[in-house]
Design a protein around this motif. Structure first.
Motif, PDB file in Angstrom:
ATOM      1  N   PHE A 208       0.824  -1.203   0.000  1.00 16.88           N
ATOM      2  CA  PHE A 208       0.000   0.000   0.000  1.00 16.88           C
ATOM      3  C   PHE A 208       0.864   1.261   0.000  1.00 16.88           C
ATOM      4  CE2 PHE A 208      -3.107   3.024   1.923  1.00 16.88           C
ATOM      5  CZ  PHE A 208      -4.062   2.930   0.911  1.00 16.88           C
ATOM      6  N   GLY A 209       2.042   1.172   0.628  1.00 18.87           N
ATOM      7  CA  GLY A 209       2.952   2.309   0.606  1.00 18.87           C
ATOM      8  C   GLY A 209       3.360   2.687  -0.807  1.00 18.87           C
ATOM      9  N   THR A 210       3.486   1.690  -1.678  1.00 15.36           N
ATOM     10  CA  THR A 210       3.807   1.965  -3.083  1.00 15.36           C
ATOM     11  C   THR A 210       2.689   2.747  -3.754  1.00 15.36           C
ATOM     12  OG1 THR A 210       5.125  -0.066  -3.207  1.00 15.36           O
ATOM     13  CG2 THR A 210       4.398   0.898  -5.292  1.00 15.36           C
ATOM     14  N   LEU A 211       1.440   2.406  -3.426  1.00 12.72           N
ATOM     15  CA  LEU A 211       0.310   3.157  -3.969  1.00 12.72           C
ATOM     16  C   LEU A 211       0.298   4.595  -3.449  1.00 12.72           C
ATOM     17  CD1 LEU A 211      -2.648   0.596  -3.804  1.00 12.72           C
ATOM     18  CD2 LEU A 211      -1.251   1.226  -5.770  1.00 12.72           C
ATOM     19  N   LEU A 212       0.556   4.737  -2.157  1.00 12.55           N
ATOM     20  CA  LEU A 212       0.581   6.083  -1.579  1.00 12.55           C
ATOM     21  C   LEU A 212       1.671   6.932  -2.227  1.00 12.55           C
ATOM     22  CD1 LEU A 212       0.151   5.323   2.240  1.00 12.55           C
ATOM     23  CD2 LEU A 212      -1.569   6.225   0.662  1.00 12.55           C
ATOM     24  N   GLN A 213       2.800   6.297  -2.535  1.00 16.42           N
ATOM     25  CA  GLN A 213       3.897   7.024  -3.161  1.00 16.42           C
ATOM     26  C   GLN A 213       3.480   7.608  -4.509  1.00 16.42           C
ATOM     27  OE1 GLN A 213       7.557   7.316  -1.821  1.00 16.42           O
ATOM     28  NE2 GLN A 213       6.755   9.040  -3.008  1.00 16.42           N
ATOM     29  N   GLY A 214       2.484   6.979  -5.136  1.00 14.81           N
ATOM     30  CA  GLY A 214       2.017   7.456  -6.432  1.00 14.81           C
ATOM     31  C   GLY A 214       1.135   8.684  -6.383  1.00 14.81           C
ATOM     32  N   LEU A 215       0.689   9.097  -5.216  1.00 14.97           N
ATOM     33  CA  LEU A 215      -0.120  10.312  -5.123  1.00 14.97           C
ATOM     34  C   LEU A 215       0.744  11.528  -5.461  1.00 14.97           C
ATOM     35  CD1 LEU A 215      -2.173   9.644  -1.854  1.00 14.97           C
ATOM     36  CD2 LEU A 215      -2.999   9.592  -4.214  1.00 14.97           C
ATOM     37  N   GLY A 221      10.504   8.889  -1.087  1.00 11.70           N
ATOM     38  CA  GLY A 221      10.910   8.002  -0.005  1.00 11.70           C
ATOM     39  C   GLY A 221       9.918   7.947   1.128  1.00 11.70           C
ATOM     40  N   LEU A 222       8.644   8.030   0.789  1.00 11.86           N
ATOM     41  CA  LEU A 222       7.577   8.144   1.789  1.00 11.86           C
ATOM     42  C   LEU A 222       7.662   7.096   2.895  1.00 11.86           C
ATOM     43  CD1 LEU A 222       4.760   9.133   2.795  1.00 11.86           C
ATOM     44  CD2 LEU A 222       3.753   7.566   1.120  1.00 11.86           C
TER      45      LEU A 222
END
Length: 356
Positions: A208-215, A221-222
């Motif tokens: 899910f962190g990868t998805l958030l990084q896409g925002l 490096g979120l």
């Protein structure tokens, strides 16, 4: 606030002539909104939300000018669930999203979110769903509540709608989102996760962190940023929305006038439920003790239990520590059942030692 009142009442019972100044505090966890409301005198607004299992609940937000203050524990708190219901694989932060929306609806263009004491491990996925950006699977269907479901996350329904509001996470947790020091590994067991659950949840948050990084508002490096792992990863979602983290105890002490009170003090008494190794990493005790140390003041900690060594405590500015469990002769149940009585009695003893 009940703890501060109990300590003050016990002290006054021994030495009523002493000048006592009460400053209830929070580092962003439970009590955050109550503490700030007592200091800011803005508007308390009772709103509808849901608890960590999606059941209807009520919560209070506080609005002062254009700033809204909300508390994740009001909707996501571990204390809202019976021990048998604690399962971070299925608990949700959806209720926090509703609180943020309520603050914005009541005129807030800046929302300060106290993070701590949560029962969730969903990296803010539920919060985002309440903000019209629900996580989706490969077929385009919305995922169910909980951190475990995020192993199948492939996208979001859209961009979260916060109307340009600035989001600030008030937390003193500096953990990253994933890994050995991440949300799942460090805090998952406290919320009901076993060893296998921790590995599952860590993989889910990594995905899910990868998805958030896409925002578009997510910083580089979120997942590795300090505070991303706060409140089961809610910190990461706030950072992804363009928000930032601020010291919870720093914010609260500033708004409640603690520095000015310390300037005029001769003795500082503070505490928390468990005074342990985590207490000295940005918790209330750490902030208060540092302020006392910088002013050359003695600082006494009253806690439910004490496991921090004297040398470590002294280095942080703590002069003495007292345990409620010890006061009740090792009876932990008695300490939990009668904390106000124990705090008042300990404060009375301190008054006898420190009053002139």
């Amino acid at each position: 606030m009940p703890a501060a009142r109990a300590i003050a009442s016990g002290w006054r019972a021994t030495n009523p002539a002493d000048d006592l100044v009460e400053r209830p505090l929070s580092d962003g966890g439970p009590g955050f909104v109550d503490v700030l409301a007592s200091a800011l005198n803005g508007r308390d607004v009772i709103v509808d939300t849901v608890d960590p299992l999606g059941r209807p609940a009520k919560a209070t937000i506080h609005v002062k000018g254009s700033t809204g203050y909300v508390e994740s524990a009001h909707a996501c708190g571990l204390h809202l669930l019976a021990p048998s219901d604690r399962d971070p694989k299925r608990t949700t932060s959806y209720g926090l999203g509703l609180l943020i929306l309520a603050a914005i609806e009541h005129g807030a263009t800046r929302v300060v979110i106290g993070l701590g004491g949560s029962a969730v491990n969903d990296a803010g996925a539920g919060m985002l769903a309440a903000l019209d950006a629900a996580p989706l699977d490969a077929a385009g269907y919305a995922l169910p509540y909980g951190g475990a479901a995020l192993t199948a996350a492939e996208g979001l329904t859209g961009t979260p709608r916060i109307r340009g509001a600035e989001l600030i996470a008030a937390t003193d947790v500096d953990n990253p989102l994933t890994g050995l020091h991440g949300a799942s590994a460090v805090y998952g067991p406290q919320k009901g996760a076993d060893r296998e659950d921790v590995f599952l949840l860590d993989r889910a948050l990594e995905r899910f962190g990868t998805l958030l990084q896409g925002l578009p508002t997510a910083p580089p490096g979120l997942a590795a940023l300090p505070g991303a792992g706060a409140a089961g990863g809610i910190g990461a979602a706030i950072l992804a929305l363009g928000g930032h983290c601020e010291s919870g105890i720093g914010l609260v002490t500033r708004l409640t006038g603690l520095p000015e009170a310390l300037d005029a003090a001769e003795l500082v008494v503070t505490g928390e439920g468990s005074f342990d190794h985590q207490s000295l990493r940005g918790k209330v005790v750490a902030g208060v003790a540092a302020g006392a140390r910088d002013r050359g003041l003695p600082c006494v900690v009253l806690a439910g239990r004490v496991s921090t060594g004297r040398r470590e405590a002294a280095a942080a500015g703590v002069t003495e520590t007292y345990s409620l469990v010890d006061f009740f002769d090792g009876d932990e149940q008695a300490a939990m059942a009668r904390p106000a009585d124990g705090l008042a009695a300990l404060a009375g003893r301190l008054a006898g030692q420190y009053s002139r």
